[in-house]
Design a protein around this motif. Structure first.
Motif, PDB file in Angstrom:
ATOM      1  N   ALA A   1       0.834  -1.208   0.000  1.00 13.17           N
ATOM      2  CA  ALA A   1       0.000   0.000   0.000  1.00 13.17           C
ATOM      3  C   ALA A   1       0.865   1.253   0.000  1.00 13.17           C
ATOM      4  N   LEU A   2       2.000   1.217   0.694  1.00 15.30           N
ATOM      5  CA  LEU A   2       2.899   2.370   0.691  1.00 15.30           C
ATOM      6  C   LEU A   2       3.501   2.600  -0.693  1.00 15.30           C
ATOM      7  N   VAL A   3       3.729   1.513  -1.432  1.00 17.37           N
ATOM      8  CA  VAL A   3       4.262   1.645  -2.788  1.00 17.37           C
ATOM      9  C   VAL A   3       3.227   2.259  -3.716  1.00 17.37           C
ATOM     10  N   ILE A   4       1.966   1.845  -3.567  1.00 17.62           N
ATOM     11  CA  ILE A   4       0.895   2.320  -4.449  1.00 17.62           C
ATOM     12  C   ILE A   4       0.362   3.675  -4.011  1.00 17.62           C
ATOM     13  N   LEU A   5       0.658   4.092  -2.784  1.00 14.00           N
ATOM     14  CA  LEU A   5       0.098   5.324  -2.235  1.00 14.00           C
ATOM     15  C   LEU A   5       0.328   6.564  -3.106  1.00 14.00           C
ATOM     16  N   PRO A   6       1.500   6.748  -3.747  1.00 14.33           N
ATOM     17  CA  PRO A   6       1.666   7.950  -4.593  1.00 14.33           C
ATOM     18  C   PRO A   6       0.654   8.066  -5.721  1.00 14.33           C
ATOM     19  N   PHE A   7       0.085   6.941  -6.192  1.00 10.88           N
ATOM     20  CA  PHE A   7      -0.902   7.005  -7.257  1.00 10.88           C
ATOM     21  C   PHE A   7      -2.203   7.656  -6.800  1.00 10.88           C
ATOM     22  N   TRP A   8      -2.378   7.816  -5.497  1.00 11.56           N
ATOM     23  CA  TRP A   8      -3.594   8.438  -4.995  1.00 11.56           C
ATOM     24  C   TRP A   8      -3.560   9.953  -5.128  1.00 11.56           C
ATOM     25  N   THR A   9      -2.424  10.501  -5.450  1.00  8.80           N
ATOM     26  CA  THR A   9      -2.295  11.941  -5.635  1.00  8.80           C
ATOM     27  C   THR A   9      -2.056  12.242  -7.115  1.00  8.80           C
ATOM     28  N   SER A  10      -2.273  13.475  -7.490  1.00  5.77           N
ATOM     29  CA  SER A  10      -2.126  13.878  -8.884  1.00  5.77           C
ATOM     30  C   SER A  10      -0.672  13.767  -9.336  1.00  5.77           C
TER      31      SER A  10
END
Length: 317
Positions: free
Chosen positions: A139-148
């Motif tokens: 989830a920490l790896v994928i977390l940046p995709f949650w922002t623009s």
């Protein structure tokens, strides 16, 4: 027996005899397979054909800014097909486009290697973590995709500028006496690409490393291999499919990257994505821009198909 075969045998189509190859077709499976092909036809092949058509046309001051390939003479009922090869020939004559291709390939290759160096230890750590912690780490790896995407690039602009936090930390630690120019350089472009595409490298590597049999490493140690040797002789060959997949997922979009070089790179950072933008928007030369895009696609697709066929042949053997 498939539904079509049952209908043919007992229904109103009983008197109609279908060919043998049609009776053996699994229509449900073919329908499922046809969905991704239909998707590719709409969003890849049709746009590709449109761009290919424009690449053989001539620039014109009109809307759209290119000429038609077909000319129809209604009086004589005569159709003429005119293919303009001058756009592709101009790519060979002008070294600017060749330099743009080579520069894009160089920046994408270096960024891919850096992403692999950074992403492999992270993927290995996640794969060797406790099962109840892997989901949190992923989830920490994928977390940046949650922002623009743009917000993340602008954040790096704030971090790397002359008076930004990175320079402030370097000066506070005594590493440098004055701010270092990091923004508007190739160094900033590498950082932006590595940061942006790092999850595309970690996820394929993790999927392969998670299935790696740890007993193979133990057997290598029993045979006298040191950890460094067992890593290159056992781990790397076994996870090579994940390495290739991750490198392709990073390299392909990095070649045509436009936003990161424009915001983080300098005026001398030459990449094919910026050339395409200038040709389409500034010069309004859509045929030339389409030719550049077609050549770039061929440069990327043909080697990938070759590598894929080599890998497929080795797996069959």
């Amino acid at each position: 027996m498939s539904k079509l075969s049952e209908l043919t045998a007992t229904g109103p189509l009983a008197k109609i005899k279908l060919p043998a190859f049609l009776q053996k077709v699994n229509w449900g499976r073919q329908l499922v397979i046809s969905i991704p092909f239909f998707w590719l036809a709409i969003f890849f092949f049709i746009p590709f054909i449109v761009v290919l058509k424009i690449s053989f046309s001539e620039a014109a001051i009109a809307i759209p800014p290119f000429t038609d390939l077909w000319e129809w003479d209604a009086d004589e009922a005569f159709a003429t097909l005119k293919l303009n090869l001058g756009n592709f020939l101009f790519l060979l004559e002008d070294t600017f486009y060749l330099d743009a291709y080579l520069s894009s390939m160089k920046i994408a290759a270096i960024s891919t290697i850096l992403t692999l160096i950074v992403g492999f230890p992270m993927a290995y750590l996640i794969a060797r973590a406790e099962p109840n912690r892997r989901l949190f780490l992923l989830a920490l790896v994928i977390l940046p995709f949650w922002t623009s995407f743009l917000l993340r690039v602008y954040a790096w602009m704030a971090l790397l500028k002359m008076g930004g936090p990175v320079n402030s930390i370097l000066i506070a630690l005594g590493i440098t006496d004055e701010p270092i120019r990091m923004l508007q350089t190739d160094f900033a472009v590498y950082i932006g690409i590595v940061y942006t595409y790092l999850p595309f490298m970690i996820l394929p590597l993790y999927s392969v490393l998670e299935k790696l049999d740890g007993t193979l490493l133990e057997a290598a140690e029993d045979l006298g291999c040191r950890p460094f040797q067992s890593f290159f002789l056992v781990t790397v060959p076994l996870v090579m499919p994940g390495i290739i997949a991750g490198c392709l997922l990073v390299f392909i979009p990095a070649v045509g990257e436009y936003v990161i070089p424009s915001l983080l790179g300098g005026s001398d950072t030459l990449m094919i994505g910026r050339v395409l933008w200038d040709e389409f928007s500034v010069n309004r030369d859509w045929p030339m821009a389409s030719a550049v895009a077609i050549v770039m696609l061929m440069v990327l697709v043909l080697p990938i198909m070759f590598v894929r066929n080599r890998i497929g042949n080795k797996e069959e053997v």
